[in-house]
Design an enzyme around this catalytic site. Structure first.
Site, PDB file in Angstrom:
ATOM      1  N   THR A   1      15.854  10.460  27.661  1.00 28.64           N
ATOM      2  CA  THR A   1      16.326  11.175  26.398  1.00 28.64           C
ATOM      3  C   THR A   1      15.839  12.986  26.682  1.00 28.64           C
ATOM      4  OG1 THR A   1      13.282  10.513  26.022  1.00 28.64           O
ATOM      5  CG2 THR A   1      15.115   9.604  24.939  1.00 28.64           C
ATOM      6  N   THR A   2      15.132  13.036  27.618  1.00 33.21           N
ATOM      7  CA  THR A   2      14.608  14.362  27.878  1.00 33.21           C
ATOM      8  C   THR A   2      15.849  14.513  28.733  1.00 33.21           C
ATOM      9  OG1 THR A   2      12.634  13.304  28.477  1.00 33.21           O
ATOM     10  CG2 THR A   2      13.525  16.067  29.329  1.00 33.21           C
TER      11      THR A   2
ATOM     12  N   ASP B   1      10.622   1.688  28.842  1.00 35.49           N
ATOM     13  CA  ASP B   1      11.553   2.516  29.464  1.00 35.49           C
ATOM     14  C   ASP B   1      12.367   1.818  30.414  1.00 35.49           C
ATOM     15  OD1 ASP B   1      11.370   4.291  27.367  1.00 35.49           O
ATOM     16  OD2 ASP B   1      10.024   6.507  28.950  1.00 35.49           O
TER      17      ASP B   1
ATOM     18  N   ASP C   1       7.594  11.582  28.059  1.00 30.81           N
ATOM     19  CA  ASP C   1       8.696  11.063  27.080  1.00 30.81           C
ATOM     20  C   ASP C   1       9.064  12.211  26.440  1.00 30.81           C
ATOM     21  OD1 ASP C   1      10.043   8.604  26.839  1.00 30.81           O
ATOM     22  OD2 ASP C   1       9.273   8.805  24.712  1.00 30.81           O
TER      23      ASP C   1
END
Length: 455
Positions: free
Chosen positions: A94-95, A387, A61
């Site tokens: 997010t990545t 998520d 994550d």
């Protein structure tokens, strides 16, 4: 000259050095999480370096990884903050955000080396962003009018989200679990009504959705273990004997009888407090703080179920799902709103007992019980499921969907390339660099899967 105005030991970077430092720091952070992108992305092993906490966690994550990294580069901190905002607002991606920013900065560095002014680059990127956004809006489709198709879309989105997580091997099972939980919210989109409870033991597929609210606490000794038509008083109050809580204070007495009188007075005050609580007409009392032996015995004598030490998150979530208010004083029962549910009972999960609240006033309340072999597996499973839940609630708010797997990035890049042909001057170079940065995302996903992105 500046030495007269800054503290000793302070270093000042200017011009090329400052710009290079920012580029290097931000691109390094993007490269750190780049290998975790996509369904075949690698996990990272994070170990804390605190003297008292050297625990490890295994995750891919992006937000979790970036939060764990100690950074002293200003541009890198901005990149981490961007990932945190993405995690708070959307819950996933997010990545992707960090990697896209890194690729844009990589392109910007090349443009700067070609002596193109930063304002020109920014202006070109704004034009590219508008073209990309228009192409993205044009490619959306909306099936929210058809319940069956919309549910299938939600399942597909959940499976896509879970594909890059630990739960990928059971993604069909957990996608159904997440969609069922979100559909129970009936559009309220309040994730506080969905509780995730982790219990070690068993397999991941032993996880299940419990209709109702589960509280991982114990019922007081000798009190009823099952209550129907519960009237719940939620409190955040001290239930130990009222002692003198002034640091360093002393009470001097000249006999043991007076000590006994002081203790009796303290007990009498606690009895009065318990009488005020019972005057509300509740048959269940849930307190955020501890409940000591005397008040517990008073509640037991009156057939009231008392549950202690429901932590702050627990008590706030209970207030949301039962429709009650958290109170600290008990002088005005007429002003207090009590929580309601059809049944409260003690149930077993694995080898542990938990308290189940069924038929809550807020009918959308539910709990997802996660089972797994170890705490590391459970923690990563919780992050993965969180998520998925965030993405599904966002989809319910805005039901438009687009294709994944790098399709949209290539689509936006093609739209920008068409716009470049009609754009004069150096801004066209900046727009072309934006398109190249977008094309890097599917290339990175392919590389992480072991494929040749050049093909």
């Amino acid at each position: 000259m500046e030495a007269a105005f800054v503290e000793s030991g302070t270093t000042v970077d200017k011009g090329e050095n400052a710009r290079l430092s920012s580029f290097v720091g931000a691109i390094a952070i993007a490269d750190l999480v780049k290998t975790t992108l996509g369904p075949k992305g690698m996990d990272k092993i994070l170990q804390r370096i605190s003297e008292h906490d050297q625990s490890i966690s295994v995750t891919n994550d992006g937000a979790t990884i970036l939060k764990s990294v100690n950074i002293d580069n200003a541009a890198a901190k901005v990149l981490v903050d961007i990932a945190k905002v993405q995690d708070d607002e959307v819950g996933d991606g997010t990545t992707s955000v960090a990697v896209l920013c890194g690729e844009l900065l990589r392109e910007a560095e090349d443009l700067i080396n070609q002596r193109i002014h930063p304002q020109t680059i920014a202006e070109g990127w704004r034009l590219a962003r508008k073209a990309a956004r228009d192409a993205l809006d044009a490619s959306t489709r909306d099936n929210s009018a058809d319940d069956a198709k919309f549910r299938e879309d939600l399942l597909t989105i959940a499976r896509t989200t879970l594909s890059s997580k630990l739960l990928t091997y059971d993604k069909d099972y957990f996608a159904n679990l997440a969609v069922d939980a979100v559909m129970r919210l009936r559009g309220s989109n309040n994730l506080d009504h969905i509780q995730v409870l982790k219990k070690a033991g068993g397999h991941l597929r032993d996880s299940y959705l419990e209709e109702g609210f589960l509280l991982d606490k114990k019922i007081g000794v000798g009190q009823p273990k099952r209550i129907e038509n519960a009237k719940i008083l939620l409190a955040n109050t001290s239930m130990d004997t009222d002692k003198i809580k002034i640091y360093g204070s002393r009470v001097r007495v000249d006999s043991l009888n007076k000590v006994a009188e002081i203790e009796e007075a303290e007990k009498q005050r606690m009895r009065q407090k318990c009488d005020k609580i019972m005057s509300h007409g509740c048959n269940v009392f849930i307190n955020r703080q501890l409940i000591y032996n005397l008040p517990e015995s008073i509640f037991t004598e009156n057939g009231i179920m008392a549950i202690e030490h429901a932590d702050f998150d627990g008590i706030e979530r209970l207030a949301a799902v039962t429709g009650g208010e958290v109170v600290s004083t008990f002088d005005r029962p007429d002003l207090v709103t009590m929580g309601e549910c059809d049944i409260i009972e003690e149930v077993m999960i694995g080898e542990d007992k938990v308290i189940r609240l069924g038929g809550c006033k807020s009918g959308e309340a539910c709990s997802i019980v996660l089972r797994g072999a170890s705490s590391h597996v459970l923690d990563e499973a919780e992050r993965s499921l969180h998520d998925a839940l965030c993405i599904l609630t966002a989809t319910v708010k805005d039901p438009r969907i687009i294709c994944g797997g790098g399709c949209t990035e290539v689509l936006m890049a093609q739209a920008i390339d068409r716009q470049v042909e009609a754009t004069p001057g150096k801004k066209a170079l900046a727009m072309a660099s934006f398109a190249r940065a977008l094309r890097q995302l599917p290339a990175i996903v392919a590389d992480n899967g072991g494929y040749d992105s050049a093909e």
